[in-house]
Enzyme design. Structure first.
Site, PDB file in Angstrom:
ATOM      1  N   HIS A 144       4.402   2.397  -7.578  1.00 11.40           N
ATOM      2  CA  HIS A 144       3.524   1.095  -7.643  1.00 11.40           C
ATOM      3  C   HIS A 144       2.652   1.007  -8.934  1.00 11.40           C
ATOM      4  CE1 HIS A 144       4.235   1.645  -3.194  1.00 11.40           C
ATOM      5  NE2 HIS A 144       4.387   0.324  -3.368  1.00 11.40           N
ATOM      6  N   GLY A 173       0.759  -1.089   0.119  1.00  8.60           N
ATOM      7  CA  GLY A 173      -0.202   0.023  -0.072  1.00  8.60           C
ATOM      8  C   GLY A 173       0.913   1.135  -0.013  1.00  8.60           C
ATOM      9  N   ALA A 174       0.334   2.406   0.414  1.00 11.11           N
ATOM     10  CA  ALA A 174       0.782   3.675   0.255  1.00 11.11           C
ATOM     11  C   ALA A 174       1.388   3.929  -1.235  1.00 11.11           C
ATOM     12  CB  ALA A 174       1.909   3.893   1.216  1.00 11.11           C
ATOM     13  N   HIS A 181       2.263   4.840  -4.881  1.00 13.27           N
ATOM     14  CA  HIS A 181       2.680   6.140  -5.520  1.00 13.27           C
ATOM     15  C   HIS A 181       2.994   5.819  -6.857  1.00 13.27           C
ATOM     16  CE1 HIS A 181       6.490   4.076  -5.141  1.00 13.27           C
ATOM     17  NE2 HIS A 181       6.492   4.081  -3.822  1.00 13.27           N
ATOM     18  N   GLN A 218      15.020  -8.653  -3.385  1.00 15.48           N
ATOM     19  CA  GLN A 218      13.736  -9.409  -3.227  1.00 15.48           C
ATOM     20  C   GLN A 218      13.347 -10.130  -4.465  1.00 15.48           C
ATOM     21  OE1 GLN A 218      10.026  -7.701  -0.997  1.00 15.48           O
ATOM     22  NE2 GLN A 218       9.577  -7.107  -3.158  1.00 15.48           N
TER      23      GLN A 218
HETATM   24  O1  PAF Z   1       7.928  -5.114  -1.852  1.00 10.33           O
HETATM   25  C1  PAF Z   1       6.878  -5.124  -0.855  1.00 10.33           C
HETATM   26  O2  PAF Z   1       6.167  -4.041  -0.868  1.00 10.33           O
HETATM   27  C2  PAF Z   1       6.629  -6.278  -0.160  1.00 10.33           C
HETATM   28  O3  PAF Z   1       7.914  -6.892   0.306  1.00 10.33           O
HETATM   29  C3  PAF Z   1       5.710  -7.473  -0.871  1.00 10.33           C
HETATM   30  C4  PAF Z   1       6.493  -7.955  -2.066  1.00 10.33           C
HETATM   31  C5  PAF Z   1       4.573  -6.599  -1.058  1.00 10.33           C
HETATM   32  C6  PAF Z   1       5.464  -8.436   0.066  1.00 10.33           C
HETATM   33  O4  PAF Z   1       4.928  -8.048   1.254  1.00 10.33           O
END
Ligand code: PAF
Length: 312
Positions: free
Chosen positions: A60, A54-55, A57, A176
């Site tokens: 995203h 969320g949050a 911007h 990630q």
């Molecule tokens: O990158 C993120 O915002 C988080 O690590 C994710 C991939 C949504 C997992 O909670």
């Protein structure tokens, strides 16, 4: 049609399509999310998942736009996952702006899945975690013990709930992305992982939900993160060896008051091991640092060709 999200829409609510400017179906329970996706599937639509906390911007939203080019409909999950936060991290303070987020997704997401922590972890802390190997032991993994196990656990749950064809992750969280790709390969998860390029402000700062914590002067200081990694990539382009190129980036950061460096390194982007001076090919320059109380990460690609030089 109202631009206010139809919170708590029932599972019989018709789903929106990407071409419509209407609000996404907002689901909070695993059962409703599954039902909403099932209805999309019944219409023969392919599904992309964009997992977020969320949050939202523009960064995203660029993931969502990319997802729309890869599948018929997009599901966005919004969940601040407690299992990936360490005891001293900003879980409670993490910005939660669900109404705004859903509004921003009108016309681009078909479904928003925004569960509570109780919905995702009804028995409290999960007894089963997806634990990554060596790839997650360095950099973010070393500084945030348990973080990537928390990420992979929630991503696995989201994959099981939504069962997407593809999932889009930002390249800003490069480690990630590498860890998720590795999990999907190791566990034969039938989801195609797509990396989305980093979105930057006009001054070069990588968009991040955490930028909102920066004061004006901290923001000016934070710009040196992107400047430092860009300088390293330029050194690579000029034929400088990785160790010397890295040193240029580090000294740029060290010359700035108010930056506490966690790391700046040049890594192989699939294994997240530091490259040595024999390395040639595509690498990634990664940085993490604290500016004031805000921890920021950034990265950029760098190519090291054969015949590099020892010094800048
Ligand atoms: O990158 C993120 O915002 C988080 O690590 C994710 C991939 C949504 C997992 O909670």
């Amino acid at each position: 049609m109202s631009d206010v999200p139809a919170a708590e829409q029932s599972s019989t609510t018709p789903v929106t399509t990407p071409s419509s400017a209407s609000s996404p179906v907002l689901t909070h329970s695993v059962a409703d999310a599954r039902a909403a996706v099932r209805r999309l599937r019944e219409r023969g639509l392919s599904v992309a998942l964009v997992p977020t906390m969320g949050a939202l911007h523009a960064g995203h939203l660029s993931l969502v736009e990319l997802a729309r080019t890869q599948a018929d409909v997009v599901v966005v999950s919004i969940f601040v996952n407690p299992v990936q936060f360490g005891p001293t991290e900003d879980l409670a303070a993490y910005p939660r702006t669900l109404d705004d987020d859903v509004r921003l997704l009108a016309g681009s997401a078909a479904v928003v899945f925004a569960p509570s922590a109780e919905e995702m972890y009804p028995d409290g802390w999960p007894q089963t975690l997806v634990t990554p190997g060596e790839i997650a032991t360095r950099y973010e993994g070393a500084l945030r013990p348990g973080h990537f196990a928390g990420v992979l656990t929630v991503i696995s749950k989201l994959f099981h709930i939504v069962q997407p064809d593809i999932a889009v992750f930002g390249e800003k969280d490069a480690q990630q992305l590498a860890v998720v790709r590795r999990m999907v390969a190791d566990l034969d998860v039938p989801v195609r992982i797509v990396g989305a390029p980093i979105r930057r402000d006009t001054d070069g700062i990588a968009l991040s939900s955490r930028n909102r914590y920066l004061s004006e002067s901290e923001r000016a200081t934070a710009l040196f993160l992107s400047r430092a990694i860009t300088a390293v990539a330029e050194q690579a382009r000029d034929g400088v060896y990785p160790s010397a190129a890295r040193a240029v980036g580090i000294s740029l950061l060290e010359a700035q008051a108010g930056i506490e460096i966690d790391y700046l390194d040049i890594v192989d982007e699939s294994t997240f091991t530091a490259v040595d001076d024999d390395f040639t090919g595509d690498a990634r320059v990664i940085v993490a640092a604290r500016v004031g109380t805000t921890r920021l990460i950034d990265n950029t690609p760098a190519h090291f060709g054969a015949g590099t030089e020892e010094t800048a």
